[in-house]
Write a protein that holds these residues in place. Structure first.
Motif, PDB file in Angstrom:
ATOM      1  N   UNK A   1     -10.832  12.912  -8.394  1.00  0.00           N
ATOM      2  CA  UNK A   1     -10.501  12.705  -7.065  1.00  0.00           C
ATOM      3  C   UNK A   1     -11.197  11.323  -6.517  1.00  0.00           C
ATOM      4  N   UNK A   2     -10.316  10.858  -5.714  1.00  0.00           N
ATOM      5  CA  UNK A   2     -10.657   9.540  -4.987  1.00  0.00           C
ATOM      6  C   UNK A   2     -10.565   9.668  -3.467  1.00  0.00           C
ATOM      7  N   UNK A   3     -11.489   8.888  -2.725  1.00  0.00           N
ATOM      8  CA  UNK A   3     -11.194   8.564  -1.260  1.00  0.00           C
ATOM      9  C   UNK A   3     -11.438   7.104  -0.965  1.00  0.00           C
ATOM     10  N   UNK A   4     -10.544   6.667  -0.177  1.00  0.00           N
ATOM     11  CA  UNK A   4     -10.313   5.222   0.304  1.00  0.00           C
ATOM     12  C   UNK A   4      -9.865   5.098   1.742  1.00  0.00           C
ATOM     13  N   UNK A   5     -10.316   4.197   2.245  1.00  0.00           N
ATOM     14  CA  UNK A   5      -9.885   3.707   3.529  1.00  0.00           C
ATOM     15  C   UNK A   5      -8.918   2.509   3.291  1.00  0.00           C
ATOM     16  N   UNK A   6      -8.042   2.602   4.401  1.00  0.00           N
ATOM     17  CA  UNK A   6      -6.808   1.458   4.052  1.00  0.00           C
ATOM     18  C   UNK A   6      -6.007   1.101   5.422  1.00  0.00           C
ATOM     19  N   UNK A   7      -5.638  -0.161   5.629  1.00  0.00           N
ATOM     20  CA  UNK A   7      -4.552  -0.146   6.741  1.00  0.00           C
ATOM     21  C   UNK A   7      -3.371   0.696   6.790  1.00  0.00           C
ATOM     22  N   UNK A   8      -2.743   0.905   7.904  1.00  0.00           N
ATOM     23  CA  UNK A   8      -1.707   1.519   7.650  1.00  0.00           C
ATOM     24  C   UNK A   8      -0.423   1.013   6.901  1.00  0.00           C
ATOM     25  N   UNK A   9      -0.625  -0.477   6.901  1.00  0.00           N
ATOM     26  CA  UNK A   9       0.573  -1.217   6.274  1.00  0.00           C
ATOM     27  C   UNK A   9       0.192  -1.614   4.701  1.00  0.00           C
ATOM     28  N   UNK A  10      -1.030  -1.074   4.192  1.00  0.00           N
ATOM     29  CA  UNK A  10      -1.513  -1.522   2.758  1.00  0.00           C
ATOM     30  C   UNK A  10      -0.677  -0.471   1.741  1.00  0.00           C
ATOM     31  N   UNK A  11      -0.451  -1.346   0.612  1.00  0.00           N
ATOM     32  CA  UNK A  11       0.763  -0.770  -0.155  1.00  0.00           C
ATOM     33  C   UNK A  11      -0.519   0.070  -1.370  1.00  0.00           C
ATOM     34  N   UNK A  12       0.048   0.998  -1.984  1.00  0.00           N
ATOM     35  CA  UNK A  12      -0.735   1.685  -3.183  1.00  0.00           C
ATOM     36  C   UNK A  12      -1.010   0.693  -4.120  1.00  0.00           C
ATOM     37  N   UNK A  13      -0.300  -0.493  -4.429  1.00  0.00           N
ATOM     38  CA  UNK A  13      -0.430  -1.606  -5.434  1.00  0.00           C
ATOM     39  C   UNK A  13      -1.875  -2.322  -4.952  1.00  0.00           C
TER      40      UNK A  13
ATOM     41  N   UNK B   1       7.334   5.525  -9.811  1.00  0.00           N
ATOM     42  CA  UNK B   1       7.612   4.882  -8.461  1.00  0.00           C
ATOM     43  C   UNK B   1       6.983   3.340  -8.641  1.00  0.00           C
ATOM     44  N   UNK B   2       7.282   2.558  -7.720  1.00  0.00           N
ATOM     45  CA  UNK B   2       6.738   1.132  -7.582  1.00  0.00           C
ATOM     46  C   UNK B   2       5.724   1.157  -6.680  1.00  0.00           C
ATOM     47  N   UNK B   3       4.341   0.833  -7.025  1.00  0.00           N
ATOM     48  CA  UNK B   3       3.250   1.042  -6.214  1.00  0.00           C
ATOM     49  C   UNK B   3       3.358  -0.161  -5.021  1.00  0.00           C
ATOM     50  N   UNK B   4       4.335  -1.277  -5.457  1.00  0.00           N
ATOM     51  CA  UNK B   4       4.186  -2.156  -4.216  1.00  0.00           C
ATOM     52  C   UNK B   4       5.246  -1.736  -3.117  1.00  0.00           C
ATOM     53  N   UNK B   5       6.069  -0.609  -3.387  1.00  0.00           N
ATOM     54  CA  UNK B   5       6.903  -0.163  -2.302  1.00  0.00           C
ATOM     55  C   UNK B   5       6.327   1.060  -1.540  1.00  0.00           C
ATOM     56  N   UNK B   6       5.220   1.652  -2.179  1.00  0.00           N
ATOM     57  CA  UNK B   6       4.760   2.737  -1.602  1.00  0.00           C
ATOM     58  C   UNK B   6       3.391   2.453  -0.674  1.00  0.00           C
TER      59      UNK B   6
END
Length: 159
Positions: free
Chosen positions: A14-26, A59-64
């Motif tokens: 399990x992980x938790x993180x904060x990210x911008x709405x536009x951040x990619x999974x990559x 999936x491609x992480x850069x597109x997610x």
């Protein structure tokens, strides 16, 4: 810009993180999560270097978007080995020198594993089709295809 809180499972943990709405999974994998095995090749989903699994689907992480990971299961190249034991595909890639510079290799391995999980007895044509979304500028793919086919055969014998 407000940050989005995301709870997910990455490589079984399990992980938790904060990210911008536009951040990619990559971006999140390589940044806050520190999982740098997933590479960026093109940033547009054309090369497959950033291939990961999302709920078992390649999936491609850069597109997610990273926010899409909420409540989901992410698999990366770091989760392929079990402790000190390489996955059979990783071992075979090493034995058969089915890698070169290493940029595409994590994505190719993730795609090969996804293929073998769906089809444990692929033909050469099926392997080539299954890896068609992964581009490598260093090799002619023959060693990669042969390593996947030999791994498939060994895994079937071991089952």
């Amino acid at each position: 810009m407000a940050k989005i809180h995301v709870s997910a499972t990455v490589n079984g943990e399990p992980v938790e993180f904060l990210c911008d709405a536009s951040a990619s999974m990559l971006d999140v994998l390589r940044g806050p999560l520190g999982l740098t095995g997933t590479k960026e090749g093109c940033g547009s989903g054309d090369c497959g270097a950033c291939s990961i699994t999302l709920d078992g689907r390649l999936v491609c992480a850069c597109l997610m978007l990273a926010a899409e990971a909420e409540g989901r299961e992410i698999g990366t190249i770091e989760g392929m080995a079990q402790g000190d034991h390489l996955h059979p595909l990783q071992q075979k890639f090493l034995e058969m020198a089915a890698l070169q510079c290493g940029i595409c290799t994590p994505g190719v391995l993730m795609a090969a594993r996804a293929l073998l999980e769906k089809n444990p007895d692929p033909t050469e044509e099926e392997v080539r089709f299954g890896l068609a979304g992964n581009l490598c500028r260093c090799t002619g793919y023959d060693k990669i295809v042969r390593a996947v086919l030999e791994t498939a055969a060994e895994m079937r014998r071991a089952a």
